[in-house]
Design a protein around this motif. Structure first.
Motif, PDB file in Angstrom:
ATOM      1  N   ASP A 372       3.650  15.964   6.961  1.00  0.00           N
ATOM      2  CA  ASP A 372       3.885  14.531   7.118  1.00  0.00           C
ATOM      3  C   ASP A 372       2.576  13.793   6.875  1.00  0.00           C
ATOM      4  O   ASP A 372       1.506  14.405   6.779  1.00  0.00           O
ATOM      5  N   VAL A 373       2.668  12.491   6.789  1.00  0.00           N
ATOM      6  CA  VAL A 373       1.499  11.652   6.521  1.00  0.00           C
ATOM      7  C   VAL A 373       1.429  10.572   7.582  1.00  0.00           C
ATOM      8  O   VAL A 373       2.410   9.854   7.832  1.00  0.00           O
ATOM      9  N   SER A 374       0.293  10.448   8.228  1.00  0.00           N
ATOM     10  CA  SER A 374       0.111   9.452   9.293  1.00  0.00           C
ATOM     11  C   SER A 374      -0.230   8.091   8.704  1.00  0.00           C
ATOM     12  O   SER A 374      -0.624   7.980   7.529  1.00  0.00           O
ATOM     13  N   ASP A 375      -0.089   7.065   9.524  1.00  0.00           N
ATOM     14  CA  ASP A 375      -0.478   5.725   9.081  1.00  0.00           C
ATOM     15  C   ASP A 375      -1.963   5.674   8.755  1.00  0.00           C
ATOM     16  O   ASP A 375      -2.381   4.951   7.837  1.00  0.00           O
ATOM     17  N   GLU A 376      -2.765   6.423   9.488  1.00  0.00           N
ATOM     18  CA  GLU A 376      -4.206   6.446   9.217  1.00  0.00           C
ATOM     19  C   GLU A 376      -4.476   6.995   7.819  1.00  0.00           C
ATOM     20  O   GLU A 376      -5.351   6.485   7.088  1.00  0.00           O
ATOM     21  N   GLU A 377      -3.717   8.015   7.413  1.00  0.00           N
ATOM     22  CA  GLU A 377      -3.897   8.583   6.081  1.00  0.00           C
ATOM     23  C   GLU A 377      -3.436   7.599   5.008  1.00  0.00           C
ATOM     24  O   GLU A 377      -4.034   7.523   3.922  1.00  0.00           O
ATOM     25  N   LEU A 378      -2.386   6.852   5.293  1.00  0.00           N
ATOM     26  CA  LEU A 378      -1.953   5.813   4.355  1.00  0.00           C
ATOM     27  C   LEU A 378      -3.051   4.770   4.184  1.00  0.00           C
ATOM     28  O   LEU A 378      -3.367   4.356   3.057  1.00  0.00           O
ATOM     29  N   LEU A 379      -3.631   4.346   5.286  1.00  0.00           N
ATOM     30  CA  LEU A 379      -4.693   3.333   5.228  1.00  0.00           C
ATOM     31  C   LEU A 379      -5.913   3.868   4.490  1.00  0.00           C
ATOM     32  O   LEU A 379      -6.557   3.136   3.727  1.00  0.00           O
ATOM     33  N   ASP A 380      -6.243   5.135   4.703  1.00  0.00           N
ATOM     34  CA  ASP A 380      -7.379   5.736   3.998  1.00  0.00           C
ATOM     35  C   ASP A 380      -7.135   5.735   2.493  1.00  0.00           C
ATOM     36  O   ASP A 380      -8.052   5.466   1.700  1.00  0.00           O
ATOM     37  N   ALA A 381      -5.910   6.052   2.091  1.00  0.00           N
ATOM     38  CA  ALA A 381      -5.586   6.063   0.665  1.00  0.00           C
ATOM     39  C   ALA A 381      -5.684   4.665   0.072  1.00  0.00           C
ATOM     40  O   ALA A 381      -6.177   4.485  -1.053  1.00  0.00           O
ATOM     41  N   LEU A 382      -5.219   3.666   0.813  1.00  0.00           N
ATOM     42  CA  LEU A 382      -5.285   2.288   0.333  1.00  0.00           C
ATOM     43  C   LEU A 382      -6.722   1.780   0.310  1.00  0.00           C
ATOM     44  O   LEU A 382      -7.070   0.917  -0.499  1.00  0.00           O
ATOM     45  N   GLN A 383      -7.562   2.317   1.184  1.00  0.00           N
ATOM     46  CA  GLN A 383      -8.964   1.905   1.262  1.00  0.00           C
ATOM     47  C   GLN A 383      -9.709   2.265  -0.022  1.00  0.00           C
ATOM     48  O   GLN A 383     -10.690   1.623  -0.387  1.00  0.00           O
ATOM     49  N   GLN A 384      -9.233   3.282  -0.728  1.00  0.00           N
ATOM     50  CA  GLN A 384      -9.935   3.772  -1.912  1.00  0.00           C
ATOM     51  C   GLN A 384      -9.705   2.905  -3.131  1.00  0.00           C
ATOM     52  O   GLN A 384     -10.358   3.095  -4.155  1.00  0.00           O
ATOM     53  N   GLY A 385      -8.785   1.954  -3.053  1.00  0.00           N
ATOM     54  CA  GLY A 385      -8.534   1.075  -4.183  1.00  0.00           C
ATOM     55  C   GLY A 385      -9.592   0.002  -4.320  1.00  0.00           C
ATOM     56  O   GLY A 385     -10.519  -0.108  -3.520  1.00  0.00           O
ATOM     57  N   GLU A 386      -9.444  -0.835  -5.358  1.00  0.00           N
ATOM     58  CA  GLU A 386     -10.403  -1.900  -5.614  1.00  0.00           C
ATOM     59  C   GLU A 386      -9.838  -3.268  -5.239  1.00  0.00           C
ATOM     60  O   GLU A 386     -10.380  -4.299  -5.622  1.00  0.00           O
ATOM     61  N   GLU A 387      -8.749  -3.279  -4.496  1.00  0.00           N
ATOM     62  CA  GLU A 387      -8.124  -4.530  -4.104  1.00  0.00           C
ATOM     63  C   GLU A 387      -9.000  -5.282  -3.094  1.00  0.00           C
ATOM     64  O   GLU A 387      -9.697  -4.678  -2.282  1.00  0.00           O
TER      65      GLU A 387
END
Length: 460
Positions: A372-387
């Motif tokens: 499974d994937v936690s919300d923290e892991e989702l946020l970490d993945a989104l953090q890597q973008g350039e948005e």
């Protein structure tokens, strides 16, 4: 939205979808407002006709059909997100009938889906892994590239030769008329460079400052813009200056000027380290990919031919979009390849089959391992973008339309790949290749051969 899924076999499903009456009415009125933009009716300004009058004038069914054309792609995507289906290829949508006032809209979707895999061994697999070896010529090529960047361009009073840079003005015509991009001034071109048209290269070789030459060019059939494709153009060229490129000596002085290092040996060592790091990164990626392929080879996966062809079509359509984003056309690409669109799709089928096997295997590992994937892991993945948007705000927006499920699934599959690759044991590539060529009864059976032992007197 309500959804239900029925398995149809051969990796196909039917999804029954119901859209609430209120949502249908909202889309009906939205479509009516869009139609009102160009509608004129006595007593109302253009674009200000009320939705109900538009529906009365055009007809409810006609407006509803427009609403469905606008809304079905969104509802299709939401239905797949709600059901967790991973589609392959184009869907078949069927709307049996238009709903009456206050009624729910019902429609069905039939689509191919990612096949299920029955896992074999997927942990502790022995997988070939290359050793990073940096060729001396790779380091030298990097040094040569650096020297090119620090080269001096000295004017010379002699005819131009290969490697020289020539400053030119030119003006071109097709059938006597100028065209877009047909003129330039003070353009610097390098003789012998791949980017220079061969016709220009030949005409400018031996030319000196002050010379005027005429260059005849036949544009290629896939030239852009298309208006010039296959056309004959004539260019009047004036040579203004010839410059000789002089590369700096490859010594400690150059190393100091081109880098933070004081000696050429130190610069060589740094270039060697960078190339080795890049090779190691590529080798690691190839090892992980090979580990997933090994797990996929050990799994049992049924892949109908139609499913493979559908995925190949998806891959080709992605290539078409990629070409278009770079200003190229799929038609020109196919012409250069000497293939039809269908032939190009067929050529992609082996890649499509491999991709489907990998995805099915990774999905099965997700299920087997309970990944499974936690919300923290989702946020970490989104953090890597350039948005510029914060990860929290991005996640909130994704959740609003259900698209967070796509990110969560992608991260699950990545973690499954880590389970496989992280436990894999690297062996030399030569040893792995030798094992691949070994005969086994299972391999012969898979290839359609007989597995029985030969006995004397048996006719082979």
């Amino acid at each position: 939205m309500r959804t239900s899924v029925t398995e149809l076999g051969d990796s196909r499903v039917r999804v029954e979808v119901g859209i609430e009456a209120d949502a249908v009415q909202d889309r009906l009125e939205r479509a009516a407002h869009e139609l009102a933009r160009d509608m004129r009716m006595p007593g109302f300004r253009k674009g200000k006709v009320p939705a109900q009058l538009v529906i009365q004038r055009v007809g409810r069914d006609a407006v509803l059909e427009q609403a469905l054309r606008d809304s079905l792609p969104e509802w299709y995507e939401r239905a797949l997100l709600d059901t967790g289906i991973a589609p392959v290829g184009d869907p078949e949508l069927n709307v049996a009938s238009l709903p009456g006032t206050g009624e729910e809209l019902s429609f069905s979707i039939e689509v191919a889906v990612r096949p299920a895999a029955k896992l074999g061994e997927y942990k502790g697999l022995e997988v070939g892994r290359a050793e990073p070896e940096v060729p001396a010529e790779a380091v030298q090529a990097e040094l040569d590239r650096l020297r090119e960047g620090f080269a001096s361009l000295d004017p010379v009073d002699r005819p131009a030769a290969t490697g020289d840079l020539v400053v030119i003005d030119y003006s071109g015509t097709v059938d006597g008329d100028p065209f877009e991009g047909s003129e330039a001034t003070d353009l610097m071109v390098e003789l012998g460079a791949e980017s220079l048209l061969p016709e220009f290269d030949r005409a400018l070789a031996g030319a000196a400052a002050g010379d005027q030459v005429t260059v005849e060019v036949r544009f290629a059939g896939d030239h852009r813009p298309e208006s010039l494709a296959g056309k004959q153009a004539s260019f009047a060229v004036t040579v203004k200056e010839v410059r000789e490129k002089k590369l700096p000596e490859l010594d400690d002085e150059f190393a100091t000027e081109a880098s933070e290092f004081e000696t050429l040996d130190e610069l060589r060592d740094e270039l060697h380290r960078r190339i080795a790091a890049a090779l190691e990164s590529r080798i690691e990626a190839e090892f992980r990919e090979a580990a997933v392929d090994a797990a996929a080879d050990a799994a049992q996966i049924e892949l109908p031919k139609e499913l493979i062809h559908a995925r190949a079509h998806e891959m080709w359509e992605r290539l078409e979009r990629s070409l278009a984003s770079r200003g190229a056309s799929a038609e020109a690409f196919l012409q250069m390849q000497g293939k039809t669109r269908e032939q190009a799709v067929t050529d992609l089928e082996s890649d499509a089959e491999r991709a489907l096997r990998r995805e099915a295997t990774l999905a099965a590992v997700v299920e087997s391992e309970g990944i499974d994937v936690s919300d923290e892991e989702l946020l970490d993945a989104l953090q890597q973008g350039e948005e510029t948007e914060t990860p929290e705000r991005m996640l909130e927006r994704l959740r609003a339309n259900g698209r967070d499920a796509l990110l969560r699934e992608d991260l699950r599959l990545r973690k499954a790949a880590e389970v496989i690759a992280g436990s894999a044991r690297p062996i030399p590539q030569g040893q792995a290749a030798a094992r691949e060529n070994l005969w086994t009864p299972e391999k012969e059976k898979a290839e359609g051969g007989e597995t029985g032992l030969w006995t004397p007197g048996e006719d082979r």
